[in-house]
Motif scaffolding. Structure first.
Motif, short mmCIF file in Angstrom:
data_model
loop_
_atom_site.label_atom_id
_atom_site.label_comp_id
_atom_site.label_asym_id
_atom_site.label_seq_id
_atom_site.Cartn_x
_atom_site.Cartn_y
_atom_site.Cartn_z
N SER A 213 9.18 119.69 49.06
CA SER A 213 9.91 118.34 49.20
C SER A 213 9.30 117.34 48.62
N GLU A 214 7.74 117.49 48.46
CA GLU A 214 6.98 116.56 48.04
C GLU A 214 7.29 116.23 46.36
N THR A 215 7.59 117.63 45.82
CA THR A 215 7.59 117.70 44.32
C THR A 215 9.14 116.80 43.94
N ILE A 216 10.12 117.35 44.72
CA ILE A 216 11.54 116.69 44.82
C ILE A 216 11.34 115.06 44.59
N GLN A 217 10.71 114.48 45.64
CA GLN A 217 10.64 113.28 45.77
C GLN A 217 9.68 112.60 44.69
N TRP A 218 8.76 113.19 44.29
CA TRP A 218 7.74 112.75 43.08
C TRP A 218 8.56 112.61 41.90
N ALA A 219 9.67 113.73 41.70
CA ALA A 219 10.26 113.85 40.40
C ALA A 219 11.27 112.65 40.54
N TRP A 220 12.01 112.16 41.60
CA TRP A 220 12.92 111.34 41.80
C TRP A 220 12.21 109.96 41.58
N ALA A 221 11.20 109.87 41.58
CA ALA A 221 10.59 108.37 41.33
C ALA A 221 10.14 108.04 39.90
N CYS B 45 2.33 116.66 27.47
CA CYS B 45 1.05 117.45 27.38
C CYS B 45 -0.12 117.08 28.50
N GLU B 46 -0.27 115.58 28.44
CA GLU B 46 -0.96 115.18 29.38
C GLU B 46 -0.88 115.31 30.66
N SER B 47 0.46 115.51 31.11
CA SER B 47 0.94 115.68 32.40
C SER B 47 0.77 117.06 32.88
N CYS B 48 0.87 117.86 32.01
CA CYS B 48 0.83 119.25 31.92
C CYS B 48 -0.43 119.82 32.05
N ILE B 49 -1.70 119.18 31.63
CA ILE B 49 -2.88 119.67 31.66
C ILE B 49 -3.83 119.21 32.64
N GLN B 50 -3.29 117.93 33.16
CA GLN B 50 -4.08 117.16 34.27
C GLN B 50 -4.05 117.94 35.53
N PRO B 51 -4.99 117.77 36.51
CA PRO B 51 -4.88 118.45 37.74
C PRO B 51 -3.76 117.76 38.66
N ALA C 194 -0.84 118.22 42.20
CA ALA C 194 -0.25 118.93 43.36
C ALA C 194 0.86 119.81 42.94
N HIS C 195 1.83 119.63 41.83
CA HIS C 195 2.73 120.22 41.55
C HIS C 195 2.59 121.50 40.61
N PRO C 196 3.05 122.66 40.72
CA PRO C 196 2.67 123.78 39.93
C PRO C 196 3.29 123.77 38.43
N LEU C 197 2.33 124.39 37.74
CA LEU C 197 2.67 124.41 36.26
C LEU C 197 3.94 124.93 36.11
N ALA C 198 4.31 126.00 36.83
CA ALA C 198 5.68 126.66 36.60
C ALA C 198 6.73 125.66 36.70
N VAL C 199 6.78 124.49 37.62
CA VAL C 199 7.82 123.64 37.74
C VAL C 199 7.47 122.62 36.58
N LEU C 200 6.43 122.02 36.33
CA LEU C 200 6.32 121.07 35.31
C LEU C 200 6.56 121.64 33.86
N SER C 201 6.61 123.01 33.72
CA SER C 201 7.05 123.59 32.38
C SER C 201 8.45 123.40 32.31
N ARG C 202 9.27 123.18 33.13
CA ARG C 202 10.71 123.21 32.98
C ARG C 202 11.02 121.65 32.49
N VAL C 203 10.32 120.43 32.76
CA VAL C 203 10.24 119.42 32.11
C VAL C 203 9.90 119.43 30.61
N ALA C 204 9.13 120.24 30.20
CA ALA C 204 8.61 120.49 29.09
C ALA C 204 9.66 121.11 28.20
#
Length: 415
Positions: A289-297, A361-367, A369-379
């Protein structure tokens, strides 16, 4: 690669291409990679016509689309064909790769068949003749985000949702009057069978079909124990509100003072946040749920893909949209802000796109709380958007990407 004078010392085409592609993973402030990218590009352009045809074709392709920015299924088929020409190829691996590609292609075609049956129920060619009917293009777009075979259901749902959203886009942007857009937005926000009376008469069958389809998706997700099921409807309503906001700005003759101000208000109407977030929630338990709210912002990576979509869309559609009443585009805003020509504005806007890719690129390599499997969908969304808007509006003008669509859906690989 770099000699004591700071120049690229290698003349090996394969090595240069590898460095060139790697340089596109740069983030902000990486001067060495900035130099590597520009230098290798210059050298590769100067030698490409003097090389073996196989490596020359590879270089030409990546000069247009660097490896990191390629759309998965398009790149997969292209690479298999390239590998087949390699004298050291492994025949067993090659055969399995072709079989795998053909099996996944068959799955995509089965999805399109089911989607077409569903979409025919809306009969928009009779009721909404002004709307773009682009089922295959939208499936390709959503397949770019979630391409794996096990994401078949999420891919189908995404395609349904954004086939509906495409009609919203045409309704708000090109067809409706201000009063009609207000009426329809009111009905969408109420979201019940009685609210249909608030919609324009010609939109009522579509409204009913939309509500029924999304309610069914929500019920299906609840049966799958998806804890985010109810958010699909909220994100869909949010998409309508984003389009409606642009209608209000258009009617107010609102002209942003600069590009930054323009993107702050226009980026949300690319609907990239909604596509990303619905893709996240359809992936199941991997998404919190945190990832959903994070993306919504609209965090940096979401804003970046929105900027890529807005700017690239505006560049290729600027000339066509001058003929109708639209909110001022990023191209016009850039021209007004800098007192420059269309060509100069496009050059500046392409740099904005490059900056957005660095954000991704920066968002995908920085530490995080959101898994790379999720972030990769934005890429992935940025990649397929880049493909569709690289030379033309590949969504509106589907013939411009017909060859690729035929390759992905129609023509299997010879085994």
């Amino acid at each position: 690669f770099i000699d004591k004078n700071g120049n690229i010392g290698s003349t090996d085409a394969t090595s240069l291409l590898g460095l060139y592609n790697a340089a596109y993973l740069r983030t902000h402030g990486e001067k060495i990679l900035d130099i590597a990218m520009s230098s290798t590009k210059k050298i590769l352009k100067s030698i490409v016509n003097h090389l073996d045809p196989t490596i020359a074709d590879e270089i030409r392709h990546h000069l247009e689309t660097p490896l990191f920015r390629g759309t998965n299924r398009v790149e997969t088929k292209r690479y298999i064909s390239t590998y087949e020409k390699n004298s050291t190829r492994n025949e067993t691996i090659l055969e399995f790769a072709k079989l795998d590609y053909n099996l996944v292609q068959g799955l995509y075609c089965d999805e399109l068949k089911d989607l077409t049956i569903w979409w025919n129920g809306f009969d928009i060619q009779t009721h909404l003749t002004w709307a773009r009917d682009r089922m295959v293009e939208i499936h390709f777009w959503m397949m770019g985000v979630l391409f794996e075979p096990h994401y078949s259901y999420p891919r189908v749902v995404l395609t349904k949702l954004f086939t509906l959203v495409s009609v919203f886009d045409d309704f708000y942007d090109n067809y409706s009057t201000t009063e009609e857009s207000n009426m329809f937005t009111t009905a969408i926000n109420r979201w019940d069978e009685h609210a249909v009376e608030h919609a324009p008469a010609y939109m009522r069958p579509f409204y009913k079909g939309t509500v029924a389809s999304i309610n069914q998706i929500e019920e299906d997700l609840k049966l799958q124990k998806n804890k985010h099921a109810e958010l699909v409807k909220k994100l869909f309503i949010d998409a309508a509100n984003c389009y409606h906001a642009e209608v209000k700005w258009r009617d107010q003759k609102y002209v942003p003072a600069n590009l930054e101000e323009h993107l702050k208000i226009s980026a949300p109407s690319t609907i990239c946040m909604q596509i990303s977030n619905i893709a996240f929630l359809l992936m199941g338990d991997i998404t919190s749920s945190e990832t959903i709210q994070w993306a919504w912002a609209y965090p940096t990576i979401i804003r970046a893909v929105c900027i890529i979509a807005r700017v690239m869309n505006d560049i290729v559609s600027h000339e066509r949209e001058q003929a109708s009443e639209h909110m001022v585009s990023t191209v016009q805003t850039c021209m007004n802000e800098n007192g420059c020509t269309v060509e100069e504005a496009n050059e500046k806007l392409n740099e904005v796109v490059e900056q957005a890719w660095m954000d991704i690129c920066e968002s995908c390599i920085q530490p995080t709380a959101h898994p790379l499997a999720v972030l990769s969908r934005v890429a992935n969304l940025a990649r397929v958007t880049d493909f569709l808007y690289k030379h033309d509006d590949g969504y509106t003008l589907g013939y411009s990407v017909k060859g690729t669509l035929d390759s992905v859906y129609v023509h299997p690989m010879d085994v």
